[in-house]
Design an enzyme around this catalytic site. Structure first.
Site, short mmCIF file in Angstrom:
data_model
loop_
_atom_site.label_atom_id
_atom_site.label_comp_id
_atom_site.label_asym_id
_atom_site.label_seq_id
_atom_site.Cartn_x
_atom_site.Cartn_y
_atom_site.Cartn_z
N LYS A 116 24.55 43.24 45.29
CA LYS A 116 24.26 42.25 46.33
C LYS A 116 22.76 41.96 46.49
CE LYS A 116 26.53 44.13 49.76
NZ LYS A 116 27.28 44.36 51.01
N THR B 39 21.87 41.24 37.13
CA THR B 39 20.75 42.19 37.21
C THR B 39 19.56 41.68 36.40
OG1 THR B 39 22.42 43.93 37.30
CG2 THR B 39 20.17 44.65 36.91
N THR C 235 28.87 46.03 31.41
CA THR C 235 29.86 45.40 32.29
C THR C 235 31.22 45.50 31.61
OG1 THR C 235 30.77 43.33 33.14
CG2 THR C 235 29.22 43.10 31.35
N ASP D 61 33.26 43.32 31.83
CA ASP D 61 33.64 41.94 31.49
C ASP D 61 33.25 41.56 30.06
OD1 ASP D 61 34.22 41.95 34.20
OD2 ASP D 61 32.44 40.80 34.77
N ARG E 43 62.79 41.51 33.92
CA ARG E 43 61.87 40.79 34.80
C ARG E 43 60.67 40.21 34.04
NH1 ARG E 43 61.21 45.32 39.57
NH2 ARG E 43 63.04 44.76 40.76
N MET F 262 40.54 42.12 35.67
CA MET F 262 39.22 41.60 36.06
C MET F 262 38.56 40.88 34.88
SD MET F 262 37.41 44.43 38.46
CE MET F 262 37.66 44.44 40.22
N GLU G 239 41.74 37.37 36.12
CA GLU G 239 41.51 36.93 37.50
C GLU G 239 40.88 35.54 37.56
OE1 GLU G 239 38.76 39.70 39.31
OE2 GLU G 239 37.13 39.18 37.93
N ARG H 298 37.44 49.89 36.46
CA ARG H 298 36.03 50.29 36.39
C ARG H 298 35.84 51.77 36.62
NH1 ARG H 298 33.16 45.78 39.97
NH2 ARG H 298 32.38 47.60 41.06
O1 F6P Z 1 31.54 42.22 36.83
C1 F6P Z 1 32.40 43.30 36.98
C2 F6P Z 1 33.49 42.99 37.96
O2 F6P Z 1 34.36 44.12 38.03
C3 F6P Z 1 34.28 41.73 37.69
O3 F6P Z 1 35.22 41.87 36.66
C4 F6P Z 1 34.87 41.46 39.05
O4 F6P Z 1 35.16 40.09 39.18
C5 F6P Z 1 33.78 41.89 39.99
O5 F6P Z 1 32.96 42.80 39.26
C6 F6P Z 1 34.26 42.57 41.24
O6 F6P Z 1 33.16 42.82 42.07
P1 F6P Z 1 33.20 43.79 43.34
O7 F6P Z 1 33.10 45.20 42.86
O8 F6P Z 1 32.02 43.36 44.14
O9 F6P Z 1 34.51 43.54 44.03
#
Ligand code: F6P
Length: 365
Positions: A77, A122, A142, A144, A179, A186, A239, A292
């Protein structure tokens, strides 16, 4: 060139498995071979602004290779250029430029080079500090895997393992109850994690942000499976995935964050619409921060240690303001500012997509 006597290490952005392995790799390179002192910055840029640092000696750096998260703490943040000071009387947020405070911390602790383990957010925050004279080296991390300039980031392969395991496990219930099982992963605006997890688990449908989907096509596909064979379908849904012509689903806005949008919720929407339109019972699992967490996979320990030690070598050679990168199997040094504020998305003709299509995976397009 001024001799490097002391370095700083900072982890910024979301945590991921492998950060501690990277801290250890930089720290031990510095301590063992060069007698260089190591300082850790607490909680990303927040600690740099607030002058919160800690000593990192061999005691602190031992036993952390296998630990998830980051021993330094992190923050997704805080931006030094637009630092959140609190609220005024009317409730409006107050921001200030805290670049000078960051540079004061660097000077006070005689940090000759700052190692920044982070993602594009960052690295974007690093820009004004570099312009103010900071010497830094970036290490990409990351889950991602979306950092511009590198094929791989720390954290991705562990998250891939978790995503794959989750999708594998959803097969049992899908099969037993006939189903549709939707799993939301993420990745923000990039589909790497969902694509690779979907490919590894043999998911029937993969929905990623780079390929907007048509829900009629997805419904047609799951219905064809009900009629043809097993009757169940596994859907790996990023997501950030969204239907053609529609916006991404936002789960929350984080005030004061340089990237305030958090995505989430599309998986539930997809499952509900499929059930409504096809009558096939559908369920959603959202993996969230489970992707994560926990200890880094062996691959991430290798990647983190390799990146970290290569980053240290860059500093020793005086190649500052660079980011270590893996490109076509080779380690390279990229300009850290080139990675800032850009996202590496999945090309529509990527070999993973071609491979998935070859085994009849539906992308809803
Ligand atoms: O960038 C890493 C990540 O886990 C993304 O995949 C996800 O959208 C975001 O961070 C979630 O952020 P936070 O931990 O602030 O919820």
């Amino acid at each position: 060139m001024k001799k490097i006597k002391r370095i700083g290490i900072l982890t910024g952005g979301g945590d991921c498995p492998g950060l501690n392995a990277a801290i250890r790799g930089i720290g031990k390179s510095a301590l063992y071979h060069n007698g260089i002192e190591v300082i850790g910055i607490r909680d990303g840029y927040q600690g740099l602004v607030e002058n919160r640092v800690q000593h990192l000696g061999l005691d602190e750096l031992s036993g952390i290779l296998t630990r998830g998260g980051t021993i330094l703490g992190t923050n997704n943040k805080c931006s030094p250029k637009k630092y959140y000071e609190g609220k005024d009387e009317s409730g409006a947020s107050i921001y200030s430029n805290a670049v000078d405070r960051c540079m004061a911390t660097v000077e006070e602790h005689c940090i000759d080079v700052l190692f920044v383990i982070g993602g594009d957010g960052t690295f974007t925050c690093t820009k004004p500090l570099v312009e103010a004279g900071l010497r830094c080296i970036g290490i990409p991390k990351t889950i991602d895997n979306d950092i511009h300039g590198t094929d791989l980031t720390i954290g991705f392969t562990t998250a891939l393992r978790i995503g794959t395991m989750a999708l594998d496990r959803l097969h049992s219930t899908g099969d037993s109850h006939h189903r549709v099982m939707v799993c939301e992963l993420m990745g923000r605006n990039a589909g790497w994690l969902t694509l690779a997890s979907g490919l590894a688990s043999g998911s029937d449908v993969i929905l990623i942000p780079e390929i907007p989907f048509d829900l009629d096509k997805v419904c047609e596909f799951v219905e064809s499976r009900r009629n043809d064979q097993s009757g169940f379908s596994i859907i790996a849904c990023a997501e950030g995935a969204h239907p053609i012509g529609e916006e991404q689903v936002v789960s929350m806005h984080i005030e004061n964050s340089p990237d305030p949008i958090r995505l989430g919720g599309i998986g539930g929407n997809v499952a509900r619409i499929i059930e409504d339109r096809t009558g096939i019972e559908s369920r959603t699992t959202t993996l969230g921060h489970i992707q994560r967490g926990g200890e880094p996979a062996a691959t991430d320990r290798v990647v983190a240690t390799t990146f970290a030690t290569a980053a240290f070598e860059l500093a020793m050679r005086g190649q500052f303001n660079t980011m270590v990168a893996l490109c076509d199997g080779h380690m390279e040094a990229k300009n850290i500012l080139d990675a800032a504020g850009k996202q590496r998305l999945v090309p529509k003709d990527h070999r993973f997509i071609r491979a998935a299509r070859a085994v009849r995976t539906c992308f809803g397009d």
